[in-house]
Motif scaffolding. Structure first.
Motif, mmCIF file in Angstrom:
data_model
loop_
_atom_site.group_PDB
_atom_site.id
_atom_site.type_symbol
_atom_site.label_atom_id
_atom_site.label_comp_id
_atom_site.label_asym_id
_atom_site.label_seq_id
_atom_site.Cartn_x
_atom_site.Cartn_y
_atom_site.Cartn_z
ATOM 1 N N MET A 1 0.846 -1.183 0.000
ATOM 2 C CA MET A 1 0.000 0.000 0.000
ATOM 3 C C MET A 1 0.885 1.238 0.000
ATOM 4 S SD MET A 1 -1.284 0.410 3.967
ATOM 5 C CE MET A 1 -0.120 0.787 5.261
ATOM 6 N N ALA A 2 0.285 2.393 -0.353
ATOM 7 C CA ALA A 2 1.027 3.646 -0.310
ATOM 8 C C ALA A 2 1.348 4.004 1.133
ATOM 9 C CB ALA A 2 0.214 4.752 -0.966
ATOM 10 N N SER A 3 2.391 4.789 1.310
ATOM 11 C CA SER A 3 2.805 5.154 2.671
ATOM 12 C C SER A 3 1.723 5.971 3.359
ATOM 13 C CB SER A 3 4.107 5.960 2.610
ATOM 14 O OG SER A 3 5.145 5.192 2.048
ATOM 15 N N PRO A 4 1.462 5.708 4.639
ATOM 16 C CA PRO A 4 0.464 6.502 5.371
ATOM 17 C C PRO A 4 0.955 7.924 5.574
ATOM 18 C CG PRO A 4 1.617 5.020 6.855
ATOM 19 C CD PRO A 4 2.069 4.651 5.478
ATOM 20 N N ARG A 5 0.021 8.790 5.878
ATOM 21 C CA ARG A 5 0.374 10.190 6.053
ATOM 22 C C ARG A 5 1.158 10.415 7.340
ATOM 23 N NH1 ARG A 5 -1.168 15.359 4.566
ATOM 24 N NH2 ARG A 5 -1.087 16.891 6.247
ATOM 25 N N TYR A 6 0.678 9.841 8.436
ATOM 26 C CA TYR A 6 1.348 10.071 9.719
ATOM 27 C C TYR A 6 1.369 8.818 10.591
ATOM 28 C CZ TYR A 6 2.592 12.253 14.174
ATOM 29 O OH TYR A 6 3.221 12.571 15.344
ATOM 30 N N ILE A 7 0.206 8.156 10.743
ATOM 31 C CA ILE A 7 0.092 7.019 11.645
ATOM 32 C C ILE A 7 0.799 5.808 11.059
ATOM 33 C CG2 ILE A 7 -1.512 5.484 12.833
ATOM 34 C CD1 ILE A 7 -1.519 8.287 13.911
ATOM 35 N N THR A 8 1.661 5.190 11.865
ATOM 36 C CA THR A 8 2.358 3.961 11.502
ATOM 37 C C THR A 8 2.297 3.000 12.677
ATOM 38 O OG1 THR A 8 4.467 4.857 12.302
ATOM 39 C CG2 THR A 8 3.947 5.177 9.958
ATOM 40 N N PRO A 9 2.559 1.723 12.450
ATOM 41 C CA PRO A 9 2.596 0.778 13.590
ATOM 42 C C PRO A 9 3.577 1.202 14.667
ATOM 43 C CG PRO A 9 2.561 -0.412 11.512
ATOM 44 C CD PRO A 9 2.709 1.028 11.157
ATOM 45 N N GLN A 10 4.677 1.828 14.268
ATOM 46 C CA GLN A 10 5.646 2.283 15.263
ATOM 47 C C GLN A 10 5.035 3.326 16.189
ATOM 48 O OE1 GLN A 10 6.255 1.975 12.037
ATOM 49 N NE2 GLN A 10 8.011 0.593 11.819
ATOM 50 N N LYS A 11 4.267 4.255 15.629
ATOM 51 C CA LYS A 11 3.653 5.289 16.459
ATOM 52 C C LYS A 11 2.549 4.709 17.350
ATOM 53 C CE LYS A 11 4.652 9.393 13.665
ATOM 54 N NZ LYS A 11 5.559 8.783 12.680
ATOM 55 N N ILE A 12 1.809 3.705 16.851
ATOM 56 C CA ILE A 12 0.792 3.067 17.682
ATOM 57 C C ILE A 12 1.436 2.369 18.871
ATOM 58 C CG2 ILE A 12 -0.986 1.268 17.725
ATOM 59 C CD1 ILE A 12 -1.559 1.886 14.804
ATOM 60 N N SER A 13 2.498 1.627 18.633
ATOM 61 C CA SER A 13 3.199 0.956 19.736
ATOM 62 C C SER A 13 3.817 1.971 20.690
ATOM 63 C CB SER A 13 4.268 0.017 19.177
ATOM 64 O OG SER A 13 5.206 0.755 18.399
ATOM 65 N N LEU A 14 4.209 3.116 20.158
ATOM 66 C CA LEU A 14 4.760 4.163 21.015
ATOM 67 C C LEU A 14 3.671 4.761 21.899
ATOM 68 C CD1 LEU A 14 7.594 5.430 21.347
ATOM 69 C CD2 LEU A 14 6.838 7.284 19.869
ATOM 70 N N LEU A 15 2.466 4.904 21.361
ATOM 71 C CA LEU A 15 1.346 5.387 22.174
ATOM 72 C C LEU A 15 0.991 4.398 23.279
ATOM 73 C CD1 LEU A 15 -0.992 6.866 19.407
ATOM 74 C CD2 LEU A 15 0.230 8.145 21.165
ATOM 75 N N VAL A 16 1.089 3.111 22.986
ATOM 76 C CA VAL A 16 0.834 2.098 24.025
ATOM 77 C C VAL A 16 1.849 2.236 25.154
ATOM 78 C CG1 VAL A 16 0.775 -0.376 24.496
ATOM 79 C CG2 VAL A 16 -0.219 0.513 22.392
ATOM 80 N N LEU A 17 3.114 2.404 24.804
ATOM 81 C CA LEU A 17 4.147 2.574 25.829
ATOM 82 C C LEU A 17 3.944 3.877 26.589
ATOM 83 C CD1 LEU A 17 6.776 1.611 27.137
ATOM 84 C CD2 LEU A 17 8.030 2.783 25.314
ATOM 85 N N MET A 18 3.550 4.935 25.902
ATOM 86 C CA MET A 18 3.309 6.207 26.567
ATOM 87 C C MET A 18 2.132 6.098 27.546
ATOM 88 S SD MET A 18 2.483 9.909 24.826
ATOM 89 C CE MET A 18 3.879 9.717 23.732
ATOM 90 N N TYR A 19 1.060 5.421 27.130
ATOM 91 C CA TYR A 19 -0.102 5.247 28.009
ATOM 92 C C TYR A 19 0.286 4.432 29.237
ATOM 93 C CZ TYR A 19 -4.949 4.414 29.341
ATOM 94 O OH TYR A 19 -6.133 4.377 30.024
ATOM 95 N N LEU A 20 1.097 3.418 29.018
ATOM 96 C CA LEU A 20 1.577 2.611 30.147
ATOM 97 C C LEU A 20 2.431 3.447 31.082
ATOM 98 C CD1 LEU A 20 2.076 -0.179 31.522
ATOM 99 C CD2 LEU A 20 3.982 -0.477 29.935
ATOM 100 N N TYR A 21 3.260 4.291 30.554
ATOM 101 C CA TYR A 21 4.147 5.123 31.370
ATOM 102 C C TYR A 21 3.363 6.179 32.139
ATOM 103 C CZ TYR A 21 7.355 8.978 32.337
ATOM 104 O OH TYR A 21 8.031 9.992 32.937
ATOM 105 N N LEU A 22 2.344 6.781 31.507
ATOM 106 C CA LEU A 22 1.620 7.884 32.126
ATOM 107 C C LEU A 22 0.586 7.410 33.138
ATOM 108 C CD1 LEU A 22 1.055 10.162 29.001
ATOM 109 C CD2 LEU A 22 2.688 10.521 30.840
ATOM 110 N N VAL A 23 -0.106 6.313 32.848
ATOM 111 C CA VAL A 23 -1.248 5.918 33.660
ATOM 112 C C VAL A 23 -0.877 4.900 34.735
ATOM 113 C CG1 VAL A 23 -3.541 4.868 33.601
ATOM 114 C CG2 VAL A 23 -2.823 6.427 31.784
ATOM 115 N N ASN A 24 -0.087 3.915 34.383
ATOM 116 C CA ASN A 24 0.141 2.797 35.296
ATOM 117 C C ASN A 24 1.409 2.931 36.129
ATOM 118 O OD1 ASN A 24 -2.152 1.585 34.325
ATOM 119 N ND2 ASN A 24 -1.064 0.422 32.751
ATOM 120 N N ASP A 25 2.271 3.850 35.787
ATOM 121 C CA ASP A 25 3.526 3.989 36.538
ATOM 122 C C ASP A 25 3.332 5.040 37.620
ATOM 123 O OD1 ASP A 25 6.053 3.696 37.350
ATOM 124 O OD2 ASP A 25 7.027 4.585 35.597
ATOM 125 N N ASP A 26 2.963 4.559 38.814
ATOM 126 C CA ASP A 26 2.651 5.485 39.907
ATOM 127 C C ASP A 26 3.900 6.003 40.604
ATOM 128 O OD1 ASP A 26 -0.025 5.146 39.405
ATOM 129 O OD2 ASP A 26 -0.198 3.426 40.753
#
Length: 782
Positions: free
Chosen positions: A1-26
């Motif tokens: 497929m053509a390259s996406p504009r911004y969202i990539t699997p790398q950014k999705i996995s980065l958001l998962v790590l960010m959510y884990l860092y912000l919410v669950n790391d007390d």
């Protein structure tokens, strides 16, 4: 497929790590700094950069036409194994699970397309929308971020771009994400409550397995998508191209072949045409010396800029065009383009472009005065001093510290080349150094090279070489490639007066081979290599090789002015060595007239005076060269050009010897030889030793020997003369000057015959024969 504009699997996995860092790391943990650094390094798109182009080198590196900060490089296509390297080895708050296990649990917890939407919905809840919501209780919460923070900007951009995706593109992103996390299936198998690897919860509930028709329709392509999971987005491609542009402009190099192939594959698979790609191709073609391609790519880039209504870049298009035309010796077109640039920058009130254009024009009129006058340029800023004063004031007003630093260096260069106050030049250098440190300006290369030049003119060769070596060992990684090449070539050329020709050639060979991919740098290195070999051939009296080098090293309008003068000077030395005195005189006169018309460096004009005085001495008319040498010594003393002063004083001593004034000649030589010893110039030192030996022999010849005491005084003077003859021979042996070695042996033979010592004359003659055979063997090896 053509390259996406911004969202990539790398950014999705980065958001998962960010959510884990912000919410669950007390509570803070040892993993806080590594995890946060990893998130920031891959989420921030732009960081400030001070990589403005210096006006002194504007001819080869134009200012950045895109007026936004330069990107910091981060791998946008990093694989899932990168998370394993970062998170592995850190314990989590859950007993028995590492931080990597917790992350994979959240990553594989996204078990459906609906979970992907929930991630983007929930990640927005961690942001504080306004300062009014910062209550006392919320301020104590760990992990909340503001909308204007770096992480907040990344989250907002990701949510916005995800909401703009159409359903078909969103499904493709989801499939790409499944393929991206597939390599971690073996890590997640031991985690309870996780769906089967490679599928979502819906396929599990429906009992679908690989091989079923419905499963193959939905997820049958995952095996092929695993290989394509490293695709980058359009935004990442733009960042990568901007990074390449920043490197190309700051370092002045070409795109490496492997990077060029990778960029071609990425751009070809993206399905879009990015205008930055044309600018990258422009710089690469420019440095390769392909004028037509560079011209075409520059037009394409700014055609795209006009289509997107970015008319603010028009003056930068003209600026690039002027620099490109000048680099290919089209000075008339360059002056026309830079005049249009100045007019457009004034109309648009772009002070940055205006000041840079004026600085570049001042640099060109100084570096290439003959070519600029030939196309009708008569100066826009008045005299050079007035121009520097104007540029300094404008740089201070607009706080363009890069331009101010470059102008200070140009001012120091002006004081040195015009022979004015050396303390004032040192003051400008110290001001530029303070400004570079205070404002973090990457201008160390030009500064250290200029300091090295100043010390070499003061006759302190050790400090000059120290600054060159310091630049090559400590600062070359962040300096433009032309400054690195210039420093290496200066270090190589400094070996000529010492006779270390092989060392100089070895220094040039150690330069990175990638420098030869640029036509301009390749020619510069070729000329430096040829100059060293030409100087060695003159010392070896290899006249056939000299003819070959002179015919192949003809300087032209594109040659560096300083290197062009060194080649012309070597040609004059060759003519004098071959006793072509008429041709040498004509060459000296022509070069003197051109240096005077161009208001060139005072060091070059003094060198021509010394060459003319030496020529008169060679043809047996030392009296005609006396006033010339005296004038050269006076100007050299005022300008603090110590090596030129020592050469001029040596010529005066030689002329005094030829006129029978041996005692004054000896007094002059005694005053300068100790200083010349510190300069490590064996060629000049050998010449001074030879003149000192002649002075002692002359005094011995005029001494009355009517008494035994006077006879002993005469013998003592002759012994001292012989000692200086031996010192002269040692210096000529270091510089491999065959003619100089032969002349000193001939002098000793004449002395032996004068004292009626035929056996001593035979021994000296045998030594001369051995030295001649050794020289011929070395000559045959090369």
């Amino acid at each position: 497929m053509a390259s996406p504009r911004y969202i990539t699997p790398q950014k999705i996995s980065l958001l998962v790590l960010m959510y884990l860092y912000l919410v669950n790391d007390d509570d803070p943990s040892p993993a806080t700094i590594p995890v946060l650094s990893f998130i920031l390094s891959h989420s921030i798109s732009w960081v400030p950069s001070n990589a403005r182009r210096r006006s002194s080198n504007a001819r080869s590196r134009p200012s950045n036409a895109v007026s936004r900060p330069s990107p910091r490089h981060a791998d946008a296509s990093f694989p899932i194994e990168t998370y394993i390297d970062v998170l592995h080895g850190y314990d989590s708050d859950m007993p028995g699970l590492s931080l990597l296990d917790v992350y994979l649990k959240h990553l594989w917890g996204m078990d459906s397309f609906h979970a992907l939407h929930n991630l983007f919905e929930n990640i927005g809840n961690v942001m504080l929308t306004s300062r009014a919501s910062l209550t006392g209780e919320e301020l104590t919460d760990f992990g909340l971020i503001t909308e204007t923070s770096p992480l907040g900007l990344f989250v907002r951009r990701a949510r916005l771009e995800f909401n703009r995706l159409q359903l078909d593109d969103t499904m493709k992103i989801w499939s790409a994400f499944l393929a991206f996390r597939a390599p971690t299936a073996k890590w997640s198998e031991r985690l309870a409550g996780i769906a089967s690897p490679g599928v979502d919860i819906n396929t599990t509930n429906m009992g679908l397995k690989p091989g079923d028709d419905l499963y193959e329709v939905v997820y049958g392509h995952l095996a092929q998508d695993v290989e394509k999971s490293a695709e980058v987005s359009i935004d990442d491609l733009e960042r990568l191209l901007e990074f390449q542009l920043e490197k190309l402009q700051r370092l002045g190099c070409r795109v490496p072949d492997d990077m060029k192939n990778q960029l071609g594959n990425m751009l070809g698979s993206s399905g879009v045409v990015l205008r930055q790609s044309h600018l990258v191709k422009f710089f690469d073609a420019w440095k390769a010396g392909v004028f037509t391609t560079a011209f075409d790519q520059l037009h394409r880039y700014y055609d795209y800029a006009m289509q997107t209504r970015e008319k603010i870049h028009y003056q930068y298009a003209l600026l690039h065009m002027a620099i490109l035309q000048a680099d290919f010796n089209c000075f008339g077109e360059a002056v026309a383009a830079i005049n249009e640039t100045i007019a457009t920058a004034r109309e648009n009130q772009d002070m940055t472009c205006l000041n840079f254009s004026l600085s570049w024009l001042s640099h060109m009129s100084k570096a290439y005065p003959k070519q600029m006058k030939g196309v009708g340029y008569m100066g826009m800023l008045g005299s050079e001093r007035d121009g520097l004063t104007f540029l300094k004031s404008k740089a201070k007003e607009t706080k363009m510290y890069n331009l101010l630093s470059a102008t200070l260096l140009n001012e120091a260069k002006f004081y040195m080349s015009s022979g004015e106050s050396i303390p004032r030049a040192l003051e400008c250098l110290y001001q530029a150094s303070h400004l570079n440190i205070k404002e973090d300006i990457k201008n160390h290369g030009s500064h250290m090279l200029l300091v090295s030049t100043l010390y070499s003119r003061l006759g302190i060769a050790h400090l000059s070489s120290v600054h060159t070596d310091l630049f090559l060992h400590c600062f070359q990684a962040e300096c433009p490639i032309d400054e690195r090449i210039r420093a290496s070539c200066r270090s190589a050329l400094s070996t000529i007066p010492c006779g270390r020709y092989e060392e100089g050639l070895r220094i040039l060979k150690t330069i990175d081979v990638s420098a030869h991919r640029s036509l301009k740098f390749h020619q510069y290195l070729l000329l430096c290599t040829g100059l060293i070999k030409l100087r060695r051939a003159i010392c070896w009296t290899d006249w056939e090789a000299c003819k070959h080098y002179i015919s192949s090293l003809r300087p032209d309008s594109s040659t560096d002015p300083e290197l062009s003068f060194m080649l012309s000077e070597a040609h004059i030395d060759y003519l004098i060595a071959r006793e072509y005195y008429t041709d040498a005189f004509d060459a000296i006169e022509a070069l003197t007239v051109s240096r005077k018309e161009d208001s060139s460096d005072i060091l070059q004009r003094i060198s021509m005076l010394l060459a003319k005085a030496e020529l008169f001495r060679k043809v047996g008319k030392p009296a005609r060269g006396f006033s010339i040498a005296l004038r050269a010594a006076s100007v050299s003393f005022k300008a603090r050009l110590m090596p030129s002063l020592w050469s001029a004083v040596g010529l005066l001593a030689s002329i005094l010897n030829s006129l029978g004034e041996f005692e004054p000649a000896m007094r002059l030589l005694r005053a300068i030889i100790p200083q010349c010893l510190e300069n490590e110039d064996h060629r000049l030192l050998g010449t001074l030793y030879s003149h000192m030996g002649d002075s002692y022999m002359g005094l011995a010849g005029t001494t009355d020997i009517s008494t035994h005491r006077r006879l002993m005084s005469r013998l003592a003077k002759m012994k001292r003369g012989v000692r200086f003859i031996d010192k002269t021979r040692e210096c000529h042996e270091r510089t491999e000057s065959i003619e100089g070695i032969r002349d000193q042996y001939v002098k000793k033979i004449i002395l032996c015959k004068f004292h009626r010592l035929p056996e001593g004359a035979d021994i000296v003659a045998q030594e001369l024969a051995v030295a001649w055979e050794q020289g011929m063997e070395k000559f045959a090896r090369h």
